[in-house]
Design an enzyme around this catalytic site. Structure first.
Site, short mmCIF file in Angstrom:
data_model
loop_
_atom_site.label_atom_id
_atom_site.label_comp_id
_atom_site.label_asym_id
_atom_site.label_seq_id
_atom_site.Cartn_x
_atom_site.Cartn_y
_atom_site.Cartn_z
N ILE A 60 0.81 -1.22 0.00
CA ILE A 60 0.00 0.00 0.00
C ILE A 60 0.85 1.28 0.00
O ILE A 60 0.37 2.33 -0.39
CB ILE A 60 -0.99 0.00 1.19
CG1 ILE A 60 -2.08 1.06 1.02
CG2 ILE A 60 -0.25 0.18 2.51
CD1 ILE A 60 -2.98 0.83 -0.17
N TYR A 61 2.11 1.20 0.41
CA TYR A 61 2.93 2.41 0.46
C TYR A 61 3.12 2.94 -0.96
O TYR A 61 3.67 2.28 -1.83
CB TYR A 61 4.30 2.13 1.08
CG TYR A 61 4.30 1.68 2.52
CD1 TYR A 61 3.18 1.78 3.33
CD2 TYR A 61 5.44 1.15 3.08
CE1 TYR A 61 3.20 1.37 4.66
CE2 TYR A 61 5.47 0.73 4.41
CZ TYR A 61 4.35 0.83 5.18
OH TYR A 61 4.37 0.41 6.49
N GLY A 62 2.65 4.16 -1.17
CA GLY A 62 2.73 4.75 -2.49
C GLY A 62 1.94 3.97 -3.52
O GLY A 62 2.23 4.04 -4.71
N TYR A 63 0.94 3.22 -3.06
CA TYR A 63 0.12 2.38 -3.94
C TYR A 63 0.99 1.51 -4.84
O TYR A 63 0.81 1.45 -6.05
CB TYR A 63 -0.87 3.22 -4.75
CG TYR A 63 -1.87 3.91 -3.85
CD1 TYR A 63 -2.96 3.21 -3.32
CD2 TYR A 63 -1.70 5.23 -3.48
CE1 TYR A 63 -3.85 3.83 -2.46
CE2 TYR A 63 -2.59 5.85 -2.62
CZ TYR A 63 -3.66 5.14 -2.12
OH TYR A 63 -4.54 5.75 -1.25
#
Length: 195
Positions: A60-63
């Site tokens: 999910i970090y930075g999609y």
């Protein structure tokens, strides 16, 4: 940098980990404060200079773009075998049944997507980012066990959940002979006291 074993496992990690939530593509979502490859490069180099070889990211970090930056940094500044690479899954990456959560479908889909973004065929530590109350714990733990047996993941960990939920997942793994978690990444601060 001091080295230590991760939990009760045999995996040796640097005592400090490099959290990679701040790396990615500014255009990928609402997180305009994240650092792209060029801006993150000095941080990766300094981490390595200090002996920090345990790098932690999440899908999910930075999609997904944090994983891409981390994967490129490993290639540019180190060797895959010298980095202990951790990622997480759970948060919703897209609409559809495999887009998030801890169902078998989501776990199988999301680990493959993470490996592609990271540019590797395995991660050292896969952590479930949260507890999923909508999926039976047996389904989650069996799917996690299967990706360990498939060689996509070396160790399992969990992140940010109440202790009784973590214990419920661990007991399901032990009861069925599946791979248990070796670590828990708790929120440990003055504001988040629930765990």
């Amino acid at each position: 940098m001091e080295q230590t074993r991760l939990g009760s496992s045999g995996l040796v990690v640097s005592r400090l980990a490099l959290g990679c939530m701040s790396f990615g593509d500014k255009n990928a979502g609402r997180m305009t404060w994240i650092l792209d490859d060029a801006e993150a490069a000095p941080i990766f180099r300094q981490a390595l200079d200090l002996g920090i070889t345990f790098w932690d990211t999440a899908n999910i970090y930075g999609y997904g773009t944090s994983e891409e930056v981390v994967g490129r940094a490993i290639t540019q500044f180190s060797r895959r075998e010298d980095i202990v690479l951790a990622t997480k899954l759970f948060q919703r990456m897209h609409d559809g049944p495999g887009g998030g959560g801890l169902s078998r479908r989501a776990i199988l889909e999301q680990i493959d997507a993470s490996l592609t973004r990271l540019g590797t065929d395995y991660v050292d530590l896969l952590q479930i980012h949260r507890f999923d109350p909508n999926v039976p714990v047996e389904e989650t733990m069996e799917a996690l066990h299967d990706i360990v047996k498939a060689g996509k993941v070396r160790y399992l960990g969990a992140s940010s959940m109440w202790a009784w939920r973590f214990a419920k997942l661990q007991e399901a793994a032990r009861t069925h002979g599946w791979t248990p978690f070796v670590s828990m990444q708790n929120q440990y601060n003055l504001l988040q006291r629930e765990e």
